[in-house]
Design a protein around this motif. Structure first.
Motif, PDB file in Angstrom:
ATOM      1  N   PHE A  33     -16.400  -3.191   9.006  1.00  0.00           N
ATOM      2  CA  PHE A  33     -15.429  -3.611  10.580  1.00  0.00           C
ATOM      3  C   PHE A  33     -15.634  -2.033  11.158  1.00  0.00           C
ATOM      4  O   PHE A  33     -15.443  -2.390  11.848  1.00  0.00           O
ATOM      5  N   SER A  34     -15.585  -1.337  10.573  1.00  0.00           N
ATOM      6  CA  SER A  34     -16.658   0.389  10.826  1.00  0.00           C
ATOM      7  C   SER A  34     -17.556   0.280  11.804  1.00  0.00           C
ATOM      8  O   SER A  34     -17.603   1.321  12.719  1.00  0.00           O
ATOM      9  N   GLN A  35     -18.528  -0.625  11.277  1.00  0.00           N
ATOM     10  CA  GLN A  35     -20.165  -0.732  11.539  1.00  0.00           C
ATOM     11  C   GLN A  35     -19.263  -0.667  13.046  1.00  0.00           C
ATOM     12  O   GLN A  35     -18.728  -1.546  13.816  1.00  0.00           O
ATOM     13  N   CYS A  36     -20.906  -0.198  14.166  1.00  0.00           N
ATOM     14  CA  CYS A  36     -21.198  -0.326  15.353  1.00  0.00           C
ATOM     15  C   CYS A  36     -21.200  -1.754  15.503  1.00  0.00           C
ATOM     16  O   CYS A  36     -22.360  -1.672  15.038  1.00  0.00           O
ATOM     17  N   PRO A  37     -21.159  -2.812  16.675  1.00  0.00           N
ATOM     18  CA  PRO A  37     -21.500  -4.273  16.861  1.00  0.00           C
ATOM     19  C   PRO A  37     -22.531  -3.970  17.206  1.00  0.00           C
ATOM     20  O   PRO A  37     -23.262  -4.921  18.019  1.00  0.00           O
ATOM     21  N   THR A  38     -23.533  -3.270  17.946  1.00  0.00           N
ATOM     22  CA  THR A  38     -25.105  -3.272  18.783  1.00  0.00           C
ATOM     23  C   THR A  38     -25.906  -2.555  17.709  1.00  0.00           C
ATOM     24  O   THR A  38     -25.650  -0.840  16.882  1.00  0.00           O
ATOM     25  N   GLY A  39     -26.946  -2.311  18.020  1.00  0.00           N
ATOM     26  CA  GLY A  39     -28.099  -2.526  17.488  1.00  0.00           C
ATOM     27  C   GLY A  39     -28.893  -2.645  16.155  1.00  0.00           C
ATOM     28  O   GLY A  39     -28.366  -4.353  16.782  1.00  0.00           O
ATOM     29  N   ARG A  40     -29.717  -2.463  15.393  1.00  0.00           N
ATOM     30  CA  ARG A  40     -30.183  -3.482  14.387  1.00  0.00           C
ATOM     31  C   ARG A  40     -29.764  -3.416  13.169  1.00  0.00           C
ATOM     32  O   ARG A  40     -28.254  -2.531  12.871  1.00  0.00           O
ATOM     33  N   PRO A  41     -29.501  -5.109  12.877  1.00  0.00           N
ATOM     34  CA  PRO A  41     -28.649  -5.544  12.193  1.00  0.00           C
ATOM     35  C   PRO A  41     -29.043  -4.600  10.063  1.00  0.00           C
ATOM     36  O   PRO A  41     -29.242  -4.519  10.463  1.00  0.00           O
ATOM     37  N   GLU A  42     -28.026  -3.653   9.875  1.00  0.00           N
ATOM     38  CA  GLU A  42     -27.515  -3.355   8.853  1.00  0.00           C
ATOM     39  C   GLU A  42     -27.102  -3.003   7.322  1.00  0.00           C
ATOM     40  O   GLU A  42     -27.127  -2.960   6.226  1.00  0.00           O
ATOM     41  N   VAL A  43     -25.862  -4.440   8.161  1.00  0.00           N
ATOM     42  CA  VAL A  43     -24.814  -4.471   6.952  1.00  0.00           C
ATOM     43  C   VAL A  43     -24.234  -5.864   6.585  1.00  0.00           C
ATOM     44  O   VAL A  43     -24.653  -6.512   8.012  1.00  0.00           O
ATOM     45  N   PHE A  44     -23.710  -6.388   5.981  1.00  0.00           N
ATOM     46  CA  PHE A  44     -23.623  -8.114   5.851  1.00  0.00           C
ATOM     47  C   PHE A  44     -22.110  -7.965   4.707  1.00  0.00           C
ATOM     48  O   PHE A  44     -22.076  -6.991   3.808  1.00  0.00           O
ATOM     49  N   ILE A  45     -21.290  -9.345   4.788  1.00  0.00           N
ATOM     50  CA  ILE A  45     -19.993  -9.260   3.941  1.00  0.00           C
ATOM     51  C   ILE A  45     -20.067 -11.036   3.568  1.00  0.00           C
ATOM     52  O   ILE A  45     -20.465 -11.305   4.319  1.00  0.00           O
ATOM     53  N   LYS A  46     -19.678 -11.402   2.611  1.00  0.00           N
ATOM     54  CA  LYS A  46     -19.416 -12.142   2.572  1.00  0.00           C
ATOM     55  C   LYS A  46     -18.031 -13.235   2.603  1.00  0.00           C
ATOM     56  O   LYS A  46     -17.209 -12.805   2.543  1.00  0.00           O
TER      57      LYS A  46
END
Length: 148
Positions: A33-46
């Motif tokens: 949730f702290s990750q910026c919503p724009t840019g290259r995809p970097e993280v994921f959660i289930k």
């Protein structure tokens, strides 16, 4: 949702989620949730029956999912899966080698059939070993459950 991947029904375990720009990391919900919503995809959660990705993939971006899957069950005599097909070919070539030997065909046929059977059996066995030794899956820390 444009940042969501549905988990396939045969899913067992994630190997990787990646794009042409790189591999995504499994992170905690707080990090997600702290990750910026724009840019290259970097993280994921289930979450439930899907994975959520951040930053959101741009339109036209292909997200690849590499995972271990359960093979479909064999319910009737006509059903096939990758294991029954591979095993069948190995058995046919082993039978051909035995038949060629029984009917005293030239050794080149016996050796050829036996070699093909051995290579198919070896391919099946090495796949099992390569899956066991393929490396660790990046897993985030379990939050709120203590240290283990």
């Amino acid at each position: 949702m444009r940042n969501s991947l549905t988990i396939p029904s045969q899913y067992l375990e994630t190997i990787d989620i990646f794009t042409t720009d790189g591999t995504l990391r499994l992170v905690s919900k707080d990090d997600f949730f702290s990750q910026c919503p724009t840019g290259r995809p970097e993280v994921f959660i289930k979450t439930g029956k899907s994975w959520m990705i951040k930053p959101y993939p741009a339109p036209g971006t292909t997200v690849f999912l590499h995972y271990y899957a359960e093979t479909l069950p064999l319910l009737t005599d006509e059903d096939e899966n990758v294991w029954s097909q591979s095993g069948f070919s190995a058995v046919v070539y082993a039978a051909a080698a035995l038949a060629a030997n029984y009917f005293q065909m030239e050794d080149q046929y016996v050796l050829s059939f036996q070699s093909k059977s051995d290579s198919l059996v070896e391919a099946i066995l090495s796949q099992d070993l390569s899956e066991k030794w393929s490396g660790k899956t990046n897993m985030g820390r379990v939050s709120g459950r203590g240290d283990y």
